[in-house]
Design a protein around this motif. Sequence first.
Motif, short mmCIF file in Angstrom:
data_model
loop_
_atom_site.label_atom_id
_atom_site.label_comp_id
_atom_site.label_asym_id
_atom_site.label_seq_id
_atom_site.Cartn_x
_atom_site.Cartn_y
_atom_site.Cartn_z
N VAL A 1 -9.93 -18.58 -2.94
CA VAL A 1 -9.72 -17.21 -3.43
C VAL A 1 -9.03 -17.22 -4.79
N ASP A 2 -9.61 -16.49 -5.74
CA ASP A 2 -8.99 -16.37 -7.06
C ASP A 2 -8.08 -15.16 -7.16
N VAL A 3 -8.48 -14.07 -6.49
CA VAL A 3 -7.78 -12.81 -6.64
C VAL A 3 -7.61 -12.12 -5.29
N LEU A 4 -6.41 -11.62 -5.03
CA LEU A 4 -6.16 -10.77 -3.87
C LEU A 4 -6.09 -9.33 -4.34
N ILE A 5 -6.66 -8.43 -3.55
CA ILE A 5 -6.54 -7.00 -3.85
C ILE A 5 -5.87 -6.30 -2.67
N ASN A 6 -4.82 -5.58 -2.96
CA ASN A 6 -4.17 -4.76 -1.95
C ASN A 6 -4.23 -3.32 -2.45
N ALA A 7 -4.97 -2.48 -1.73
CA ALA A 7 -5.25 -1.12 -2.22
C ALA A 7 -5.03 -0.09 -1.12
N GLY A 8 -4.29 0.94 -1.44
CA GLY A 8 -4.15 2.00 -0.45
C GLY A 8 -2.90 2.82 -0.66
N ASP A 9 -2.80 3.88 0.12
CA ASP A 9 -1.60 4.71 0.10
C ASP A 9 -0.52 4.05 0.95
N ALA A 10 0.72 4.30 0.58
CA ALA A 10 1.86 3.73 1.30
C ALA A 10 1.77 4.03 2.79
N GLY A 11 2.09 3.05 3.58
CA GLY A 11 2.18 3.28 5.02
C GLY A 11 0.88 3.12 5.76
N THR A 12 -0.23 3.10 5.04
CA THR A 12 -1.51 2.94 5.73
C THR A 12 -1.80 1.47 6.02
N ALA A 13 -2.74 1.27 6.92
CA ALA A 13 -3.14 -0.09 7.26
C ALA A 13 -3.68 -0.83 6.05
N PHE A 14 -4.17 -0.08 5.06
CA PHE A 14 -4.80 -0.72 3.91
C PHE A 14 -3.77 -1.15 2.87
N SER A 15 -2.71 -0.39 2.71
CA SER A 15 -1.62 -0.85 1.87
C SER A 15 -0.78 -1.85 2.68
N LEU B 1 -7.04 -7.62 0.91
CA LEU B 1 -5.95 -7.95 1.83
C LEU B 1 -5.41 -6.68 2.47
N ASN B 2 -5.50 -6.60 3.77
CA ASN B 2 -4.91 -5.45 4.48
C ASN B 2 -4.60 -5.84 5.92
N THR B 3 -4.25 -4.84 6.72
CA THR B 3 -3.86 -5.15 8.09
C THR B 3 -5.05 -5.62 8.93
N TRP B 4 -6.23 -5.10 8.62
CA TRP B 4 -7.39 -5.35 9.48
C TRP B 4 -8.12 -6.65 9.17
N GLY B 5 -8.23 -6.97 7.88
CA GLY B 5 -8.95 -8.20 7.53
C GLY B 5 -10.42 -8.12 7.85
N ARG B 6 -10.93 -9.23 8.37
CA ARG B 6 -12.37 -9.43 8.52
C ARG B 6 -13.08 -8.36 9.35
N VAL C 1 -16.81 -11.82 -2.11
CA VAL C 1 -15.84 -10.89 -1.55
C VAL C 1 -15.52 -11.29 -0.11
N ASP C 2 -14.23 -11.35 0.17
CA ASP C 2 -13.80 -11.66 1.52
C ASP C 2 -12.79 -10.59 1.95
N PHE C 3 -12.61 -10.46 3.22
CA PHE C 3 -11.65 -9.49 3.76
C PHE C 3 -10.68 -10.27 4.62
N ILE C 4 -9.40 -10.26 4.23
CA ILE C 4 -8.44 -11.03 5.01
C ILE C 4 -7.25 -10.18 5.41
N SER C 5 -6.65 -10.58 6.50
CA SER C 5 -5.54 -9.80 7.04
C SER C 5 -4.21 -10.43 6.67
#
Lengths: 723, 723
Positions: B502-516, B445-450, B485-489
Amino acid sequence: MKKLTGRVTLPSQQNFLEETKELMDRWGADALRDSDGTKLDEEIKQLDAKIYTTYFVARSHNDFAKQHPEEMQQLYLMSQYNTAIDTELEVSFLTGYFEEQIQPDYLHDPKKWWEVIDRTTGEVVPANHWIVKKETNSLLIFKAKPWHEYTVSFLAFMKWDPTQMYNHITNDWRDKPHEIPFDVRQPHSKQFMRNYLKTWLAENPATDVVRFTTFFYHFTLVFNNLGKEKFVDWFGYGASVSVAALEAFEKEKGYRLRPEDIVDKGYYNSTFRIPSRAYLDYMDFIQRFVAKEVKELVEIVHASGKESMMFLGDNWIGTEPYGAYFKETGMDAVVGSVGDGATLRMISDIPDVKYTEGRFLPYFFPDTFHDKNNPVIEANSNWLTARRALMRKPLDRIGYGGYLSLAYKFPDFVAYVEKITDEFREIYDTINGVKPYTGLKVAILNTWGRIRTWQTHMVAHGKWYKQAYSYQGVLEALSGSAVDVDFISFDDVIQHGVPKDVDVLINAGDAGTAFSGGERWKEEDLLSVIREWVYHGGGFIGIGEPTAYHREGRYFQLADVLGVEKELGFSLSTNKYFTEKNESHFISQDIQAFDFGEGMKNVYALREVTDIIEHTNEGLQLASTAFGKGRSVYIAGLPYSHENTRLLLRAMYYAAHKEMALYKWHTSNVHCEIHVYPEIKKFAVVNNSNVQQVTDVYIENGEKYQVRLEASEIKWEDYTNER
Amino acid sequence: MKKLTGRVTLPSQQNFLEETKELMDRWGADALRDSDGTKLDEEIKQLDAKIYTTYFVARSHNDFAKQHPEEMQQLYLMSQYNTAIDTELEVSFLTGYFEEQIQPDYLHDPKKWWEVIDRTTGEVVPANHWIVKKETNSLLIFKAKPWHEYTVSFLAFMKWDPTQMYNHITNDWRDKPHEIPFDVRQPHSKQFMRNYLKTWLAENPATDVVRFTTFFYHFTLVFNNLGKEKFVDWFGYGASVSVAALEAFEKEKGYRLRPEDIVDKGYYNSTFRIPSRAYLDYMDFIQRFVAKEVKELVEIVHASGKESMMFLGDNWIGTEPYGAYFKETGMDAVVGSVGDGATLRMISDIPDVKYTEGRFLPYFFPDTFHDKNNPVIEANSNWLTARRALMRKPLDRIGYGGYLSLAYKFPDFVAYVEKITDEFREIYDTINGVKPYTGLKVAILNTWGRIRTWQTHMVAHGKWYKQAYSYQGVLEALSGSAVDVDFISFDDVIQHGVPKDVDVLINAGDAGTAFSGGERWKEEDLLSVIREWVYHGGGFIGIGEPTAYHREGRYFQLADVLGVEKELGFSLSTNKYFTEKNESHFISQDIQAFDFGEGMKNVYALREVTDIIEHTNEGLQLASTAFGKGRSVYIAGLPYSHENTRLLLRAMYYAAHKEMALYKWHTSNVHCEIHVYPEIKKFAVVNNSNVQQVTDVYIENGEKYQVRLEASEIKWEDYTNER
Ligand SMILES: [Mg+2]
Ligand SMILES: [Mg+2]
Ligand SMILES: [Mg+2]
């Protein structure tokens, strides 16, 4: 040299007359005091010594306090966060609090004085969307938004004085009554405080000094449901709040405070927070009020022919000695606990009092004074760190606390304190009133400025914090360095520019804190003033995340001045070219191994001209650069050590473009320092370590000589003793 | 077993016919290709193989390009920051740029197309406060505010194709002409591209596959004044800009873009930035345009009876295979470079193409193929990481690049590739088109998704970044794990909720980035949807600084779900009680030593119920907690390793409340994995390491057995082979 006496205060206790006399003699003590657990015998009070008597203004009178429960002190507290599962949410707002300390205020209408906040949106929940259920100490929100988080800010009475609560629980005082704090702002309490003081003064003729411990409002100290510390802020105004205060505030300042102005999202306006306008107004409001009330008590004391001494701690809120109103109190003296050089300077630099006194460590308590421990070790380490600061600005008196009978059982300790007290008097007698030589002037720049003189990066007095020690080291280093130190605020700089006599500005702290400055670095005037000043020759030292506020493509807003920037992940696409170290820089010349404490990740040099002094693990830790005629230095962190003290000293001289002046008076060995007193043509070479040291000593005339100093030794020299 | 052939592409070169035939035979190759420096002989083209021919659409035709300099490709660039000392400031905006690459655009009016910004205030400087001095490539600001910083955003022509520039400089091609990129959006260029392709197709009858390398716009790659990389962003749209594009954008989207929308404070909308609305619009605008133009070229290729293959890289901007318009291009195939498992999946998962191909490492270049080096080592390590991913979703073809004649000199390498190609075909032949067993489904799960499927935390393809590896490890681990594995925004989640499967969401990244996610975590709908979903049984894994955005007393906005929070310095006053580890947690069961990569400081458990799995140096690194019926896991960072792959797998099963299902198909040894293909009743036990391993294998029927696997071995088993 004639043996000096005096300037030393001892704790004494009942049935300890002869030993007290013996120790007074050996330590040259001229004052005796009781404490929160020990009383002095009449015979002791008749000894040839000033008698300090501990006096509690706002507690320790439960007979009175119980007659006026509505005058108990108050607090604003925030509940835990509660996630709504449904449109109804019941919040047990007392969860996590200690019901022996906290009691919700149901006397005043919660609908008016409490606040429920949707923390997911930041909006206040209208008061008609919730009710308070007194019987369960809970609050029911009817129209909650599911999956939002809510908090309740509630007004409470504080039933138990925090210091007595702490001592009571720690020492297992069991049935001893809980002392109820009452509020000087309330009519009966105010009257009682005045009357009781007058009576007490009359009843205590032997007392020379009324040792106020302290006045009206305790720093914020809240316990949890298990009776353990939950929240502690040595600067916290939490316990000065009351309905009466809030109403008076509105009258005085022309607007009403919200509970959130005090609760501050659960941060309670910690000293690390950039203060809001409302909180600054509130502090000012309390300080003015407290100063006025203190003044009345001091006048009563003076009328009785005694002196007033304030303990810097406990109920000290509103009495800040570096604040705008302290002078008006007419206080004679301040006494405080000396944990290190910075806390010594915090006391010894206090203006507008007749004398200052430091209570040294260790306390004479069984945790240190037992079979398996040698208390001399702690005494020596405390003395060495404090002595550096004493050489810059001495306290007028020193003293100890605890059970004198315990200390008496440790002859080595008794002998060591005899040495300390003699050395203290020798220093004092030599340098008191003499301005020591300083090579430059440095100002610590942050949101607080002068009011937090020697008090930055402190949460609870003397407590170590992982997030603070890498910055506290700056103050500790400065406390004994041959530089003038000032504390100035962003507002000072914006309004008056950088003071003419300042050579170096230091901005040190983590991003977003009051010490780094956070959003204040949006202000164009602040940025412009400092850029102009450095460009024309000023020195700027940034430590940790200086000037950090992310906007307009910069994280360090003064990245142009600092020559370094921090990568947040947004400019990974931009190559970072500069990583090569300058292996022999003026700043790092005396350093064997760098220690930046917590250090700082992802800092990099912006320009080729930036001199990188240390770069490890793909990150810059130490650098300097030119900006116009000025210079800046970046340091990732500076925990206290002799080496880091030297590193900071060199950084300051370098930033100030005064490298050669460093050697005017100087020691080559980082464990040694030289303190110079031009008015009396004396200097002292000091060994700050507890092992023998050899150092070159550079003296004013350009010569140098080598000297060997025994462990902790001070060698005094006259200038005329030229070699 | 009959030896399989095919599915392998080799590079060839001139005067290498016999050896090419020999290697084709040994490696079972059925396709041959040229590259950006090698051509194929006619005899080679007549071999029994498909012939791929590299085709450049927008460069390598300088005769044409020089006739239409106004159709050169363009870029928006930002100058360095310049501090005004006075009210006049002259900005040398080209400083730091490579004048062989960059030429300011003076054809279009700077007053209209450029932008000068006061970075101290963020304000645009009115165009009548500055003039451009073409003769010195500088810009003079008249009414600057002293001590403010200024930048100039200027439009430039890009005179040199970045890939050719890179190869030219790296290989010292000296007099070889600089290839000028021209722009398909311009009338002559567009016509030329179509016409030339038709001519070329007619002139290259032996070509079976037109290998587009690539289409119109190169990812952003800008060099510095020393001819070295200055800025690289594999996702950057910088070089797709032009006056024509900006005008067309305004027509299509109804508003005008500012230079700042592209320049983005010098971050140039890096993939780590949370994209602005304007940038998303611009991407969409370019993607639609590029897809339409690509389609026309593909149709021309198809009309000639050949296939179109796209190289995933270089001029790929606007062709994102996971974007909304790629399908419309009619592309037959995509080929890309395989650096690891994640890049393999990035290619093999591409939908809507007939086949995919991966170019494996090492390239046959002298840096690897020389006396002192054994290229088998790199080939083995590349194959082992890629093979994990191949077992989940195979590429249709593999291939190599570089000089075949170099590889030919290394017989061990030739033999090893023979093994790889055979193994690849065996895998492909067995599992292609068969859905492997997965125990659960996870969504990143991030800003960009698919659109950034398998492409998160990537700056330049294959380049290692200190700020990225602790997150990229998540993708690498997943690329070969038995999970969907899926990529969602965030927008997907806000608009449609968390997908049912979906069983599990993953949110990974440094603060402030599109990935967090930064400021996206202010959105109440996002927070509510996830809280509700987890509460009802969902699994949430946060890595690094998940859901981080500081507001309302929270840094991790889903701190309630995660059970952990990060201390920023504002809540130091609040005691942190929970530091005790749970020594035997399901998640850490197979881990010998934790490795969180960069790790994360100052994270702590919010609640007693949070299970702390690792806590070091006063900080929490790994924890899990319950939230309603759901569970969350916090991980400080997850660099790729076999151990961390297992840790993540266990974290996902734990978060999904499916612990026991882990053992349905399982290997006890972390260096081994099991891949199961229910449709064909086969499973493979794989040794991902290059040493012998012994593992217990758990199979569906609840039994387990022990097996010994040689280095890198795969053991295939039929289900019917029950033990
Ligand atoms: Mg004392
Ligand atoms: Mg340099
Ligand atoms: Mg290939």
